[in-house]
Scaffold this motif. Sequence first.
Motif, PDB file in Angstrom:
ATOM      1  N   ARG A 126      12.518   6.301 -11.643  1.00 51.22           N
ATOM      2  CA  ARG A 126      11.629   6.650 -10.535  1.00 51.22           C
ATOM      3  C   ARG A 126      11.868   5.759  -9.313  1.00 51.22           C
ATOM      4  NH1 ARG A 126      11.363  10.628 -13.306  1.00 51.22           N
ATOM      5  NH2 ARG A 126       9.457  11.364 -14.344  1.00 51.22           N
TER       6      ARG A 126
ATOM      7  N   TYR B  64       6.090  12.136  -5.245  1.00 47.63           N
ATOM      8  CA  TYR B  64       4.734  12.190  -5.767  1.00 47.63           C
ATOM      9  C   TYR B  64       3.799  12.868  -4.769  1.00 47.63           C
ATOM     10  CZ  TYR B  64       6.282   8.885  -9.321  1.00 47.63           C
ATOM     11  OH  TYR B  64       6.941   8.292 -10.371  1.00 47.63           O
TER      12      TYR B  64
ATOM     13  N   PHE C 241       1.054   3.124 -13.839  1.00 47.07           N
ATOM     14  CA  PHE C 241       2.318   3.799 -13.536  1.00 47.07           C
ATOM     15  C   PHE C 241       2.462   5.075 -14.354  1.00 47.07           C
ATOM     16  CE2 PHE C 241       6.659   4.495 -15.159  1.00 47.07           C
ATOM     17  CZ  PHE C 241       7.229   5.011 -14.004  1.00 47.07           C
TER      18      PHE C 241
ATOM     19  N   HIS D 274       3.705  13.098 -10.232  1.00 50.13           N
ATOM     20  CA  HIS D 274       5.140  13.229  -9.994  1.00 50.13           C
ATOM     21  C   HIS D 274       5.566  14.692  -9.964  1.00 50.13           C
ATOM     22  CE1 HIS D 274       9.501  13.194 -11.188  1.00 50.13           C
ATOM     23  NE2 HIS D 274       9.487  12.315 -10.194  1.00 50.13           N
TER      24      HIS D 274
ATOM     25  N   ASP E 135       2.562   8.820 -12.947  1.00 57.50           N
ATOM     26  CA  ASP E 135       3.767   9.607 -13.156  1.00 57.50           C
ATOM     27  C   ASP E 135       3.459  10.917 -13.872  1.00 57.50           C
ATOM     28  OD1 ASP E 135       6.763   9.284 -12.749  1.00 57.50           O
ATOM     29  OD2 ASP E 135       6.690   9.916 -14.854  1.00 57.50           O
ATOM     30  N   LYS E 136       2.545  10.886 -14.795  1.00 57.32           N
ATOM     31  CA  LYS E 136       2.171  12.091 -15.538  1.00 57.32           C
ATOM     32  C   LYS E 136       1.500  13.123 -14.635  1.00 57.32           C
ATOM     33  CE  LYS E 136      -0.836  13.682 -19.316  1.00 57.32           C
ATOM     34  NZ  LYS E 136      -1.797  13.259 -20.378  1.00 57.32           N
TER      35      LYS E 136
ATOM     36  N   GLN F  89      12.780   7.192  -5.690  1.00 56.69           N
ATOM     37  CA  GLN F  89      12.021   6.875  -4.485  1.00 56.69           C
ATOM     38  C   GLN F  89      12.926   6.308  -3.396  1.00 56.69           C
ATOM     39  OE1 GLN F  89       9.162   8.693  -5.313  1.00 56.69           O
ATOM     40  NE2 GLN F  89       8.182   7.157  -4.038  1.00 56.69           N
TER      41      GLN F  89
ATOM     42  N   LEU G 167      10.748   3.732 -15.340  1.00 55.15           N
ATOM     43  CA  LEU G 167      10.400   3.094 -14.074  1.00 55.15           C
ATOM     44  C   LEU G 167      11.642   2.947 -13.202  1.00 55.15           C
ATOM     45  CD1 LEU G 167       8.450   1.619 -12.168  1.00 55.15           C
ATOM     46  CD2 LEU G 167       8.829  -0.464 -13.523  1.00 55.15           C
TER      47      LEU G 167
END
Length: 436
Positions: free
Chosen positions: A222, A166, A151, A159, A155-156, A226, A219
């Motif tokens: 995000r 993403y 994750f 995203h 994400d790094k 989403q 999390l």
Amino acid sequence: MSCQPDPPTPLLKDELQEALTAQMMHKWFPAIVDDSYGGYLSNLGKAWEVGDKQDKMIVTQARHLWSAAQMGMRFPQDSRYQAATKTGFEFLRDQMWDEEYGGFYNDVKQNGEVLVDEKRAYGNAFGIFGLAAYYQLSQSEEALELAKQCFLWLDKHAHDPVHGGYYPFMDRAGTIIQVPPRGENSRRKSAIPFKDQNPTIHLLEAFTDLYVVWPDSLLRERLVEQLFIVRDLITHPDGYMRLYFLPNWEVVSFRDSSAEVREANYHLDHVTFGHDVETAYLMLEACEVLRELDCSATLSVGKKMLDHSLTWGFDQKKGGFYERGYYFAGESAPTIIDHRKNWWAQAEGLHTLLLFSQRFPEEESYRKAFDLQWQYIQQYLMDPVNGGWYSHGLDTEPESAHRGKANIWKGSYHNGRALMRCLDLLHANSSRFSPH
């Protein structure tokens, strides 16, 4: 609005249980377990015989891990699932995870040798999804830690901090790359990467399951993002999802182009009824996991998505959701451009119909459609001789009866999950989580 379902029908519960176990999962496991190299085989024939080419994709490997873990939790005394999850987890950890750069490779050979070092948000989403399920079964901190790493890596690198969501494609090191969506025939080549509905909805799905076992603040942020992207940006007000977008979520469409250009790019802006009915459920599940959110807006949009698919993409005589529709310019209703009925859309439709029949018991059309859909699956999709499901309903594609039961895109996940969730609904008051 009542959330109380009708009393479950014993015969229906027995049929679904038999379809989940003897007819399906007992065929998949141990047939797909790769005793030579670990993980899961990718290609099996119509009678479950092992095929020649067994390249492995992270999506299929992680989905099988999820299925085996879910079955292991339901049937803890059945040793086949414990063994299947162990080999699945170890193959993800040892062969598909990139120890140097992080992230899951998309494709490897049967023995784990990397085929292409490209990485995808879609594949890494399912890596998270499978690991979260394995952790629920095994309580393996190693599995949970790998899910967290995946994750954070995703994400790094993928995203978008400006517009949210993403990007779908990365090179090995995690740099965003441009890949023409779903084939090379797009007449509109962009200098910047597209965003894609499909990885977006499955990131929503993966983040939902990971949040259940790891309620991390980033999390959660995000997951909320989403959910809102899928519900409020991707989904059209009429109740269907658009497919491809520029980074600012401008819709990619060729509806106003010439017939030649439009037909060459059907893959970019058609209506996919299976994804719509699946996402109606995924959105509601995410909202309920978040708990503090009011789910009424999400339920309303999900209902509109199911209603749209039932109205325009469902065979009212035989049952079954069609493959694709298309909104031609100036038309208020979609035209079916692909009448096939693929296996996974029928499974997702079955579960979503039962879910909404319980959420809206006063609307009898949902339960009637569910009953018709279940009859359709039994008659046209379930193989009565060899077990498992055909890739497409025999009413629209009879040659499907001669095709293999497993390939790199056809696994145990969609119909396995649908049958599990239907049984959950018949055993409980509503969904797998408490309704709001």
